[in-house]
Motif scaffolding. Structure first.
Motif, mmCIF file in Angstrom:
data_model
loop_
_atom_site.group_PDB
_atom_site.id
_atom_site.type_symbol
_atom_site.label_atom_id
_atom_site.label_comp_id
_atom_site.label_asym_id
_atom_site.label_seq_id
_atom_site.Cartn_x
_atom_site.Cartn_y
_atom_site.Cartn_z
ATOM 1 N N GLU A 176 -5.155 13.213 -0.819
ATOM 2 C CA GLU A 176 -4.134 12.184 -1.139
ATOM 3 C C GLU A 176 -5.002 10.739 -1.067
ATOM 4 O OE1 GLU A 176 -1.412 12.513 1.876
ATOM 5 O OE2 GLU A 176 0.166 13.292 0.387
ATOM 6 N N VAL A 177 -4.884 9.768 -1.667
ATOM 7 C CA VAL A 177 -5.346 8.597 -2.119
ATOM 8 C C VAL A 177 -4.575 7.549 -1.503
ATOM 9 C CG1 VAL A 177 -6.845 7.036 -3.508
ATOM 10 C CG2 VAL A 177 -6.954 9.747 -4.059
ATOM 11 N N ARG A 178 -4.794 6.756 -0.776
ATOM 12 C CA ARG A 178 -4.262 5.406 -0.299
ATOM 13 C C ARG A 178 -4.460 4.335 -1.328
ATOM 14 N NH1 ARG A 178 -5.047 1.043 3.476
ATOM 15 N NH2 ARG A 178 -2.944 0.345 4.325
ATOM 16 N N TRP B 42 0.797 -1.407 0.072
ATOM 17 C CA TRP B 42 0.062 0.135 0.052
ATOM 18 C C TRP B 42 0.847 1.358 0.014
ATOM 19 C CZ3 TRP B 42 -0.606 -4.294 3.040
ATOM 20 C CH2 TRP B 42 0.056 -4.148 4.399
ATOM 21 N N ARG B 43 0.482 2.412 -0.697
ATOM 22 C CA ARG B 43 1.022 3.532 -0.660
ATOM 23 C C ARG B 43 0.080 4.770 -0.810
ATOM 24 N NH1 ARG B 43 1.226 1.133 -5.901
ATOM 25 N NH2 ARG B 43 0.718 2.559 -7.770
ATOM 26 N N THR B 44 0.475 5.778 -0.412
ATOM 27 C CA THR B 44 -0.351 7.053 -0.659
ATOM 28 C C THR B 44 -0.038 8.088 -1.815
ATOM 29 O OG1 THR B 44 -0.736 7.028 1.857
ATOM 30 C CG2 THR B 44 -1.400 9.247 0.454
ATOM 31 N N VAL B 45 -0.731 8.267 -2.710
ATOM 32 C CA VAL B 45 -0.446 9.268 -3.778
ATOM 33 C C VAL B 45 -1.347 10.422 -3.819
ATOM 34 C CG1 VAL B 45 0.382 7.081 -5.260
ATOM 35 C CG2 VAL B 45 -2.018 7.988 -5.429
ATOM 36 N N PRO B 46 -0.905 11.452 -4.412
ATOM 37 C CA PRO B 46 -1.831 12.604 -4.768
ATOM 38 C C PRO B 46 -2.708 12.352 -5.442
ATOM 39 C CG PRO B 46 0.574 13.291 -4.921
ATOM 40 C CD PRO B 46 0.522 11.607 -5.099
ATOM 41 N N ARG B 47 -4.067 13.140 -5.108
ATOM 42 C CA ARG B 47 -5.313 12.713 -5.566
ATOM 43 C C ARG B 47 -5.179 12.922 -7.119
ATOM 44 N NH1 ARG B 47 -10.657 13.922 -3.873
ATOM 45 N NH2 ARG B 47 -12.200 13.899 -5.664
ATOM 46 N N GLN B 48 -4.564 13.960 -7.748
ATOM 47 C CA GLN B 48 -4.494 14.087 -9.150
ATOM 48 C C GLN B 48 -3.906 12.848 -9.944
ATOM 49 O OE1 GLN B 48 -6.659 16.042 -11.165
ATOM 50 N NE2 GLN B 48 -7.374 16.557 -9.179
ATOM 51 N N GLU B 49 -2.714 12.430 -9.123
ATOM 52 C CA GLU B 49 -2.058 11.550 -9.724
ATOM 53 C C GLU B 49 -2.734 10.061 -9.736
ATOM 54 O OE1 GLU B 49 1.928 8.676 -8.401
ATOM 55 O OE2 GLU B 49 1.962 10.982 -7.971
ATOM 56 N N LYS C 261 -14.221 4.074 -8.646
ATOM 57 C CA LYS C 261 -15.048 5.244 -8.381
ATOM 58 C C LYS C 261 -14.125 6.341 -7.548
ATOM 59 C CE LYS C 261 -19.316 3.177 -9.509
ATOM 60 N NZ LYS C 261 -18.712 1.885 -10.010
ATOM 61 N N ILE C 262 -12.907 6.507 -7.761
ATOM 62 C CA ILE C 262 -12.168 7.584 -6.899
ATOM 63 C C ILE C 262 -12.756 8.870 -6.877
ATOM 64 C CG2 ILE C 262 -10.123 6.151 -6.782
ATOM 65 C CD1 ILE C 262 -8.847 8.186 -8.579
ATOM 66 N N ASN C 263 -13.481 9.282 -7.888
ATOM 67 C CA ASN C 263 -14.154 10.333 -8.201
ATOM 68 C C ASN C 263 -15.216 10.771 -7.331
ATOM 69 O OD1 ASN C 263 -15.231 8.166 -9.879
ATOM 70 N ND2 ASN C 263 -16.769 10.006 -10.631
ATOM 71 N N LEU C 264 -15.828 9.892 -6.557
ATOM 72 C CA LEU C 264 -16.698 9.950 -5.605
ATOM 73 C C LEU C 264 -15.910 10.362 -4.225
ATOM 74 C CD1 LEU C 264 -18.993 6.879 -6.236
ATOM 75 C CD2 LEU C 264 -19.260 9.303 -7.207
ATOM 76 N N LEU C 265 -14.672 10.399 -4.029
ATOM 77 C CA LEU C 265 -14.012 10.869 -2.971
ATOM 78 C C LEU C 265 -14.471 12.415 -2.598
ATOM 79 C CD1 LEU C 265 -10.439 9.014 -3.245
ATOM 80 C CD2 LEU C 265 -12.326 8.568 -1.808
ATOM 81 N N PRO C 266 -14.592 12.546 -1.286
ATOM 82 C CA PRO C 266 -14.812 13.971 -1.260
ATOM 83 C C PRO C 266 -13.545 14.792 -1.606
ATOM 84 C CG PRO C 266 -15.413 12.558 0.799
ATOM 85 C CD PRO C 266 -14.510 11.739 -0.169
ATOM 86 N N GLU C 267 -13.840 16.248 -1.893
ATOM 87 C CA GLU C 267 -12.939 16.984 -2.537
ATOM 88 C C GLU C 267 -11.802 17.273 -1.577
ATOM 89 O OE1 GLU C 267 -12.279 18.324 -5.433
ATOM 90 O OE2 GLU C 267 -14.097 17.109 -6.461
ATOM 91 N N ASN C 268 -12.049 17.191 -0.285
ATOM 92 C CA ASN C 268 -11.249 17.662 0.615
ATOM 93 C C ASN C 268 -10.187 16.438 0.837
ATOM 94 O OD1 ASN C 268 -13.281 15.853 1.824
ATOM 95 N ND2 ASN C 268 -12.464 16.493 3.940
ATOM 96 N N ILE C 269 -10.311 15.356 0.351
ATOM 97 C CA ILE C 269 -9.433 14.273 0.327
ATOM 98 C C ILE C 269 -8.280 14.780 -0.618
ATOM 99 C CG2 ILE C 269 -8.878 11.906 0.154
ATOM 100 C CD1 ILE C 269 -11.580 11.404 1.355
#
Length: 241
Positions: free
Chosen positions: A191-193, A163-170, A181-189
């Motif tokens: 970074e994405v794990r 597992w790793r964490t990447v910037p939202r846009q990446e 469906k990562i586009n459903l994540l709230p805008e305040n998030i």
């Protein structure tokens, strides 16, 4: 914000922490760091206890409120004061069962997507049991047996899980993550794990997992049913030590 130790090391069974604040409405405390998973993504919250000196405080629950992880205590117990140093202990047997189950469901998801192109529409789990919904038009016993065999084969292949964490846009640039469906994540998030099973599955996920598919043990598909014209549910059980 609380440091999420469960994201750094899902095998951590106990940890030291300091109380940062109290939530009087929920009757719980926030800590500077925690190894307790608060629940989400179909994985239930951890069970466990806090200890301050010789005082044992069993947790009645863990939940996220206003972006904070709150460790809930019995209403009859006085809340530890901010600044109090304590030790947290995970109910490890239950947590490890959930880790095995969660990874098993990712193996199922990856196998079904690879072999049949079916997308996941939902899922849930309890220790050693889970269910997952897929966009199948039809699902027959013969196909279910093939899926079960394929999943167990990937378990035996001893694939690494990381597992790793990447910037939202990446994250949006990773093709395989689009189906989760990562586009459903709230805008305040921001970074994405990302959890990856080597060569099989890649998903945006905040839960806890084992490090190798062999740790899952074995799965058995115990039932399946139709939940709609294009929605079929598969139930699984995780077996073995």
């Amino acid at each position: 914000m609380t440091i999420k130790l469960y994201h750094q090391d899902s095998y951590l069974q106990e940890f030291s922490a300091v109380v940062t604040s109290q939530n009087l409405e929920l009757h719980g405390v926030m800590l500077d760091r925690t190894a307790f998973y608060p629940g989400g993504g179909g994985q239930p919250a951890d069970h466990g206890k806090l200890e301050i000196g010789e005082v044992i405080l069993p947790l009645t629950g863990i939940q996220t409120a206003a972006g904070e992880i709150v460790h809930l205590l019995d209403p009859d117990v006085d809340l530890p004061a901010p600044g109090s140093e304590l030790t947290g202990f995970i109910d490890w047997q239950r947590r490890y069962q959930l880790m095995r189950t969660h990874t098993a469901m990712h193996i199922l998801c990856g196998t079904v997507f690879r072999d049949y192109g079916a997308l996941v529409t939902g899922g849930n789990m309890t220790p050693l049991e889970g269910r997952m919904d897929f966009e199948f038009a039809s699902l027959e016993k013969e196909l279910v047996l093939l899926i079960e065999e394929a999943v167990n084969r990937e378990i035996e292949n001893a694939l690494s899980v990381s597992w790793r964490t990447v910037p939202r846009q990446e994250a949006f640039q990773i093709p395989d993550l689009i189906r989760t469906k990562i586009n459903l994540l709230p805008e305040n998030i921001k970074e994405v794990r990302v959890v990856e099973i080597d060569g099989l599955d890649l998903q945006a996920d905040g839960g806890t997992h084992v490090k190798n598919t062999q740790e899952v043990g074995k799965i058995q598909i115990t039932d399946y049913k139709s939940k709609g014209r294009e929605n079929k549910r598969i139930y699984l059980e995780v077996t073995g030590d």
